[in-house]
Design an enzyme around this catalytic site. Structure first.
Site, PDB file in Angstrom:
ATOM      1  N   SER A  75       0.796  -1.230   0.000  1.00  0.00           N
ATOM      2  CA  SER A  75       0.000   0.000   0.000  1.00  0.00           C
ATOM      3  C   SER A  75       0.826   1.276   0.000  1.00  0.00           C
ATOM      4  CB  SER A  75      -0.961   0.021   1.200  1.00  0.00           C
ATOM      5  OG  SER A  75      -2.080  -0.776   0.922  1.00  0.00           O
ATOM      6  N   LYS A  78      -0.034   3.678  -2.683  1.00  0.00           N
ATOM      7  CA  LYS A  78      -1.056   4.717  -2.586  1.00  0.00           C
ATOM      8  C   LYS A  78      -0.464   6.118  -2.471  1.00  0.00           C
ATOM      9  CE  LYS A  78      -4.342   1.360  -0.907  1.00  0.00           C
ATOM     10  NZ  LYS A  78      -4.610   0.444   0.193  1.00  0.00           N
ATOM     11  N   SER A 135      -6.207   3.372   4.294  1.00  0.00           N
ATOM     12  CA  SER A 135      -5.601   2.547   3.239  1.00  0.00           C
ATOM     13  C   SER A 135      -6.641   1.692   2.528  1.00  0.00           C
ATOM     14  CB  SER A 135      -4.492   1.654   3.816  1.00  0.00           C
ATOM     15  OG  SER A 135      -3.676   1.158   2.780  1.00  0.00           O
TER      16      SER A 135
END
Length: 442
Positions: A75, A78, A135
Site C-alpha cells: 500500500s 497509494k 488505506s
C-alpha cells in the site's frame, strides 16, 4: 573551625556522591536505550528489508541499507495514487467537493476497504482520507478511475510520473498495491516520491497525519501507529501484503526540521514502527557534517535484474508460499510460459518473466496453476488475442518457451478440474482483517 571543615568536607563528599549518582543515572539511561535498540533490531533484523533515512527538503541521505534493492511496495503504492490526484486538484481537473462514483471493479477489491456500494458516490476529500488514513483498496480504484478516466490510463500515468521523477526501478500495475509481480519499487525511489509529495503539495500534508477517518458512525484509526506513539511523527503511509512484509514510510518533525524514514519488510506492524522511530530519533540526534549523499545519487539495481525477497514464509506462516490459481479463474486469451515440477520453481519463473521488458508491458493477470496431468504451469490471462500472439513471438525470440492460450484452452483445463473453495482475501495493509465495513453514501 574543625566542625566547619568537617561540614564542608561532608558537602564535598555528598556533592561527589550526587555527581556519581547522576553519571550513573545517565549511564543507566544510555544502556536502557541501547538495550531497546538491540531488542528492536534483533526482532526485525532477520526479516527486515531495505531502509532509508533522509531529509525531504534537501534530499540529503542520513543513512541507508540496500536502498536500491527491489521490493514489493504494497500500500505504499497509494502515495503515487495520491500524488496523481494532488496534481489533478492543482490543475483544476478535480475538486475536493466533487463526488466520484464507485464502480463494480472498485467495489470488488478485497480488504482493507470501506465497502461503498456500486453506483454510490463519495467526495474526493473523503476518498483521500479513506485512501491515506485507512488505506482503503476500493477507494484507490475509485480515485484512479475518476482521475484517469479508466484504470489502464491511470496506471500509465503512474508509470509516466515515476519515470519523470527519476524512479528508475519502479513499475506500477495497480493503484492500491495488492500483490502483482510487476508492482515493484526501491527505498530510493520511494524516497524520491515521498519528497516530491511533501515539497510540491504541502497543502495536503494533513491527510497523512490525520488520526482517523469518519465513516458513518465509525471512526477508523490511521493505520500508521507511529503517529500515536511518537510525539513528533506526522505521516506518511503504511503497507502490507504477505509477499512484502510490513512496510512504512514515516515522517516526523522536530524544531522545524522534517525527516522521513523508510522501512521495508518488517515482520509486524509494531516492528516497522519501532524501527522507523529508531531511525528518526537517530537522525535528529546527528549533527550535520560533510557533504551528504543525495537520494538521486543512490544506485538502483536495474529493473528486473533481481527478484524481490518474498516475505510470505516469515510474516504469513499459515499461508502457502505460492497461492495457486484455479483453472476456473482465467478468462479471455493468454499465454503459457512453461511447466515445472514444483510450485516454487514455477513461481520464481513467473516473477522473473513478468519483470522482463516483455512481461512489464503485459496487461492481464499472472499465476501458477496445478496441471491435471501433474506439474505446475505458469500462465498469464486476460490479454487480447493480438497481444497474446505478439508476446509469445517476443518471448520465443529470446529463447523463452511460450504458447498462446485461447479461451477454449482455459475452458478445457477447467473442465478437468473440480471447483475449489474460494480463498480468503488478502488485505493490503493488515493481516488481521476480520470483517468488511459497509457504509451507505449517496
Amino acid at each position: 573551625m574543625a566542625s566547619r571543615r568537617t561540614s564542608a568536607a561532608s558537602r564535598v563528599l555528598m556533592t561527589g556522591s550526587l555527581l556519581k549518582d547522576a553519571h550513573l543515572l545517565v549511564l543507566i539511561r544510555k544502556l536502557t536505550f541501547f538495550l531497546a535498540v538491540f531488542l528492536v533490531l534483533a526482532d526485525t533484523a532477520k526479516a527486515a528489508g531495505p531502509s532509508l533515512l533522509f531529509d525531504p527538503a534537501t534530499g540529503d541521505v542520513l543513512s541507508h541499507d540496500r536502498a536500491g534493492e527491489p521490493w514489493y511496495p504494497a500500500s505504499i503504492t497509494k502515495l503515487m495514487t495520491s500524488y496523481i490526484v494532488f496534481q489533478r486538484l492543482r490543475l483544476g481537473l478535480m475538486h475536493l467537493d466533487q463526488r466520484i462514483p464507485v464502480s463494480t471493479t472498485a467495489n470488488a477489491q478485497p480488504a482493507s476497504k470501506i465497502g461503498v456500494p456500486v453506483g454510490k458516490t463519495v467526495p474526493v476529500d473523503f476518498a483521500l482520507q479513506a485512501l491515506l488514513v485507512y488505506s482503503a483498496n476500493d477507494i484507490a480504484y475509485v480515485l484512479a478511475e475518476a482521475a484517469g478516466g479508466s484504470l489502464q490510463n491511470f496506471v500509465a500515468t503512474m508509470n509516466d510520473a515515476a519515470k519523470r521523477l527519476g524512479m528508475t526501478a519502479t513499475h506500477y500495475a495497480n493503484p492500491n498495491g495488492l500483490f502483482d509481480a510487476r508492482q515493484i519499487t526501491t527505498a530510493r525511489d520511494t524516497a524520491i516520491l515521498a519528497a516530491a509529495i511533501l515539497t510540491e503539495f504541502p497543502e495536503y500534508a494533513h491527510y497523512f497525519r490525520q488520526p482517523s477517518v469518519k465513516v458513518g458512525k465509525r471512526k477508523l484509526a490511521n493505520r500508521n501507529s507511529l503517529i500515536r506513539s511518537m510525539t513528533e511523527a506526522d505521516g506518511m503511509k503504511t503497507g502490507f501484503v504477505c509477499n512484502s512484509g510490513f512496510n512504512l514510510v514515516a515522517s516526523a518533525t522536530r524544531e522545524g526540521r522534517k525527516l522521513v524514514a523508510i522501512v521495508f519488510g518488517a515482520r509486524s506492524g509494531k516492528a516497522r514502527a519501532d524501527l522507523a522511530e529508531l531511525l528518526l530519533v537517530d537522525g535528529f540526534a546527528r549533527a550535520r557534517q560533510g557533504t551528504p549523499t543525495k537520494i538521486s545519487q543512490l544506485e538502483n539495481r536495474t529493473l528486473g535484474a533481481l527478484l524481490p525477497t518474498d516475505m510470505t514464509a516469515s510474516v504469513c506462516k499459515k499461508k502457502p508460499v505460492v497461492t495457486l490459481v484455479s483453472p476456473h479463474d482465467p478468462r479471455g486469451w493468454g499465454i503459457s510460459l512453461g511447466s515445472y515440477e514444483t510450485a516454487q520453481q514455477a513461481d520464481t519463473s513467473l516473477r522473473g518473466r513478468l519483470l522482463s521488458p516483455i512481461g512489464l508491458s503485459l496487461s492481464g493477470s499472472g499465476g501458477i496453476m496445478k496441471l491435471p496431468g501433474g506439474g505446475f504451469g505458469v500462465v498469464v490471462w486476460n490479454i487480447d488475442r493480438n497481444r497474446s500472439l505478439s508476446a509469445c513471438a517476443e518471448f520465443r525470440s529470446e529463447g523463452v518457451y511460450c504458447n498462446v492460450m485461447m479461451p477454449e484452452s482455459f475452458a478445457a483445463l477447467a473442465a478437468l478440474t473440480p471447483k475449489p473453495e474460494k480463498p480468503r482475501a488478502q488485505g493490503s495493509d493488515t493481516s488481521r482483517i476480520k470483517t468488511k465495513m459497509r457504509v451507505k453514501r449517496k
